[in-house]
Design a protein around this motif. Structure first.
Motif, mmCIF file in Angstrom:
data_model
loop_
_atom_site.group_PDB
_atom_site.id
_atom_site.type_symbol
_atom_site.label_atom_id
_atom_site.label_comp_id
_atom_site.label_asym_id
_atom_site.label_seq_id
_atom_site.Cartn_x
_atom_site.Cartn_y
_atom_site.Cartn_z
ATOM 1 N N ASN A 199 0.651 -1.179 -0.012
ATOM 2 C CA ASN A 199 0.191 -0.063 -0.275
ATOM 3 C C ASN A 199 0.802 1.307 0.235
ATOM 4 O O ASN A 199 0.596 2.724 0.324
ATOM 5 C CB ASN A 199 -0.833 -0.087 1.315
ATOM 6 C CG ASN A 199 -1.933 1.022 1.036
ATOM 7 O OD1 ASN A 199 -2.580 0.647 0.010
ATOM 8 N ND2 ASN A 199 -2.737 0.997 1.894
ATOM 9 N N ARG A 200 1.941 1.374 -0.181
ATOM 10 C CA ARG A 200 3.020 2.558 -0.457
ATOM 11 C C ARG A 200 3.611 2.321 -1.844
ATOM 12 O O ARG A 200 3.708 1.609 -3.028
ATOM 13 C CB ARG A 200 4.554 2.081 0.287
ATOM 14 C CG ARG A 200 3.709 1.906 1.923
ATOM 15 C CD ARG A 200 3.347 2.603 2.422
ATOM 16 N NE ARG A 200 3.926 3.783 2.726
ATOM 17 C CZ ARG A 200 5.145 4.094 4.135
ATOM 18 N NH1 ARG A 200 5.107 2.780 4.411
ATOM 19 N NH2 ARG A 200 6.368 4.725 3.609
ATOM 20 N N THR A 201 4.050 3.966 -2.140
ATOM 21 C CA THR A 201 4.323 4.231 -3.317
ATOM 22 C C THR A 201 6.139 4.399 -3.633
ATOM 23 O O THR A 201 6.466 4.427 -4.909
ATOM 24 C CB THR A 201 3.447 5.600 -3.907
ATOM 25 O OG1 THR A 201 3.855 6.198 -2.783
ATOM 26 C CG2 THR A 201 2.517 5.026 -3.837
ATOM 27 N N GLU A 202 6.338 4.367 -2.557
ATOM 28 C CA GLU A 202 7.558 4.845 -2.763
ATOM 29 C C GLU A 202 9.099 3.576 -3.320
ATOM 30 O O GLU A 202 8.552 1.888 -2.896
ATOM 31 C CB GLU A 202 8.676 5.579 -0.987
ATOM 32 C CG GLU A 202 8.456 3.908 0.101
ATOM 33 C CD GLU A 202 7.491 4.699 0.477
ATOM 34 O OE1 GLU A 202 7.306 3.777 1.758
ATOM 35 O OE2 GLU A 202 6.583 5.273 -0.011
ATOM 36 N N ILE A 203 9.739 3.756 -3.497
ATOM 37 C CA ILE A 203 11.087 2.682 -4.482
ATOM 38 C C ILE A 203 12.418 2.965 -3.092
ATOM 39 O O ILE A 203 13.125 3.262 -2.855
ATOM 40 C CB ILE A 203 11.729 3.691 -6.334
ATOM 41 C CG1 ILE A 203 10.159 3.083 -7.058
ATOM 42 C CG2 ILE A 203 12.795 1.533 -5.895
ATOM 43 C CD1 ILE A 203 10.777 3.476 -7.843
ATOM 44 N N GLU B 193 10.780 9.562 -11.879
ATOM 45 C CA GLU B 193 11.741 10.136 -10.202
ATOM 46 C C GLU B 193 13.209 9.750 -10.223
ATOM 47 O O GLU B 193 14.068 10.130 -10.357
ATOM 48 C CB GLU B 193 10.828 10.734 -9.552
ATOM 49 C CG GLU B 193 10.053 11.478 -9.560
ATOM 50 C CD GLU B 193 8.913 11.661 -8.163
ATOM 51 O OE1 GLU B 193 9.524 11.516 -6.734
ATOM 52 O OE2 GLU B 193 7.499 12.451 -8.496
ATOM 53 N N TYR B 194 12.913 8.281 -10.274
ATOM 54 C CA TYR B 194 13.939 7.196 -10.195
ATOM 55 C C TYR B 194 14.975 7.387 -11.689
ATOM 56 O O TYR B 194 16.517 7.532 -10.956
ATOM 57 C CB TYR B 194 13.715 5.775 -9.730
ATOM 58 C CG TYR B 194 14.978 5.322 -9.840
ATOM 59 C CD1 TYR B 194 16.031 5.093 -8.858
ATOM 60 C CD2 TYR B 194 15.541 4.076 -11.218
ATOM 61 C CE1 TYR B 194 17.085 4.390 -8.583
ATOM 62 C CE2 TYR B 194 16.069 3.670 -11.279
ATOM 63 C CZ TYR B 194 17.645 3.419 -9.504
ATOM 64 O OH TYR B 194 18.345 2.715 -10.329
ATOM 65 N N VAL B 195 14.283 7.323 -12.205
ATOM 66 C CA VAL B 195 14.797 6.955 -13.831
ATOM 67 C C VAL B 195 15.608 8.619 -13.670
ATOM 68 O O VAL B 195 16.753 8.765 -14.420
ATOM 69 C CB VAL B 195 14.077 6.991 -14.840
ATOM 70 C CG1 VAL B 195 14.643 7.338 -15.739
ATOM 71 C CG2 VAL B 195 13.612 5.260 -15.100
#
Length: 477
Positions: free
Chosen positions: A196-200, A260-262
């Protein structure tokens, strides 16, 4: 027509440039060896049949009041065509015929025995199909005064075996248009996110491997001096369990996080990266169920394809088929949580033919159809290298009409008529494609169909269509 004079002999010489011919034995004796036929040759050119032989009469004894008549003919079971005759006369008979002009038949050529040793016999007659398997024969008669026939001999000279004229195609290749070379590398990554989270988290579960897949795809293009990245797209998907609204939040947020990571890795301009998301990957679920052995496979597919709201649809599957749903949740749903990515890039243009030839063998994906065609023009037509270039072109551009048309021509030139037929199904309806289909029909001996299509392309200005039509008319004589 007797061919004796030099003017007509020159015409006969041009007729010798034929496709079909039959030669006789070295020397054939007649009249108990007094006469010998040498250099016997019969050939066909278009709608004419040329017959040539040297009749050696140097050993022939003819008394002053006698004459010998050679009467060649073409004969088959159902047809006979008499050819111009040759008369070798003694002195008195020779002058008798000159005074009375009563040669039989009128085309007979008369010679005085003391003036000739070899008769160069040349004649041309209209060609007919029955002549293909006919025989060249001669009736030789010895006559005296008062038209008395003293002796006769019917002698076969040559059995003809003239094959019907074959269709000789002229292939027309099309030069593809020069266009920008825009290619795309695509892939899917399965990034693990906390529930249920969106951070990598880069080191979480499979993430090191899955993130590297994306970076490696980008690097493969970015590190190539011949290419330039023009766009990068990312689309995120979630699986159908839990409320649709929450899945929409997760798919959107996780896609933005991956972007954002890329961006941190490469510092691309903002305009290059685009994103999209699919809250629930029902299409992926449908494909998985179609390929499964689930007990209630068809019923579940019917629910997936129904117009029910996503949450109601997912609840119905879960409630009605709990065992199947449990299997899907464990084995299929994890794969539905994925991020698809595509790197769109442009390859520079190549103008050096030798460089293009090297790339055809090593990196054909960098080349356009136009560049491959340019290289082919520097190769020997029909060579292995030439044919392979067009084969590679159609493999790299399997749905391109020009690539399929040129590949069909190559296939026909190598006798691969079935392959040519498959290529022509994707070659479009240009005049060149219709011309190629006409060529294929002619090679398959469907001359009626070929004629109609060649006539159509002739009306559209195809340069070789009229030549092909003339060939078909000659074949059908």
């Amino acid at each position: 027509m007797i061919i004796i004079n030099n003017k007509i002999a020159k015409i006969a010489g041009s007729v010798l440039l034929s496709l079909l011919g039959v030669a006789g034995v070295k020397g054939q004796p007649l009249m108990n060896g007094q006469v010998t036929v040498r250099n016997l040759f019969v050939s066909r050119s278009d709608d004419k049949l040329f017959i040539s032989m040297d009749i050696d009469v140097s050993g022939l004894e003819v008394k002053s009041n006698r004459e010998v008549i050679f009467m060649p003919a073409l004969a088959s079971d159902d047809h006979t065509l008499s050819l111009p005759a040759v008369m070798i006369a003694g002195r008195n008979r020779y002058y008798h015929h000159l005074r009375n002009d009563n040669l039989r038949p009128a085309t007979t050529q008369i010679y005085r025995r003391s003036d000739v040793s070899v008769v160069e016999y040349r004649t041309v007659v209209p060609y007919e199909k029955w002549m293909n398997t006919s025989k060249l024969v001669t009736l030789n008669e010895v006559c005296g005064c008062c038209e008395e026939t003293l002796a006769g001999e019917n002698k076969p000279l040559l059995a003809l075996r003239l094959e019907p004229k074959a269709f000789v195609p002229s292939y027309i290749y099309v030069r593809p248009k020069a266009e920008p070379k825009i290619n795309v590398l695509e892939g899917s990554a399965y990034i693990d996110f906390p529930v249920n989270r969106t951070e990598i988290h880069e080191d979480y579960r499979r993430n090191p491997v899955e993130l590297q897949k994306i970076l490696s795809t980008i690097d493969a293009v970015r590190n190539d001096a011949d290419t330039r990245i023009i766009a990068l797209s990312i689309k995120g998907y979630a699986s159908p369990e839990s409320p649709y609204s929450n899945n929409e939040r997760l798919a959107k947020g996780r896609t933005q996080t991956l972007k954002e990571y890329v961006q941190r890795q490469y510092n691309f301009p903002e305009s290059i990266i685009s994103t999209d998301y699919e809250p629930e990957d029902w299409a992926g679920l449908e494909r998985a169920v179609e390929n499964s052995d689930l007990q209630n496979r068809d019923a579940i597919l019917a629910l997936i394809r129904s117009n029910m709201e996503p949450d109601a649809k997912e609840w119905k599957i879960k409630k009605t088929y709990p065992a199947d749903y449990s299997w899907l949740l464990k084995n299929i749903y994890p794969g539905l949580r994925h991020s698809d990515y595509a790197v769109k890039y442009e390859v520079r243009a190549y103008t050096d033919v030798e460089e293009i030839k090297r790339l055809i063998k090593t990196q054909p994906q960098k080349l356009s159809l136009n560049e491959m065609y340019l290289a082919a023009q520097e190769m020997e037509t029909g060579s292995e290298e030439y044919n392979e270039t067009f084969d590679i072109a159609v493999r790299m551009f399997p749905d391109d009409e020009v690539a399929n048309l040129n590949a069909a021509n190559i296939a026909m030139s190598r006798g691969g008529l079935k392959s040519a037929e498959r290529y022509l199904q994707k070659a479009g309806d240009s005049p060149q494609a219709i011309y190629a289909r006409a060529t294929l029909a002619a090679l398959n001996k469907d001359f009626d169909t070929a004629k109609k299509m060649f006539e159509e392309t002739a009306r559209k200005g195809m340069p070789d269509a009229e030549k092909m039509l003339r060939q078909i008319e000659e074949i059908k004589l």
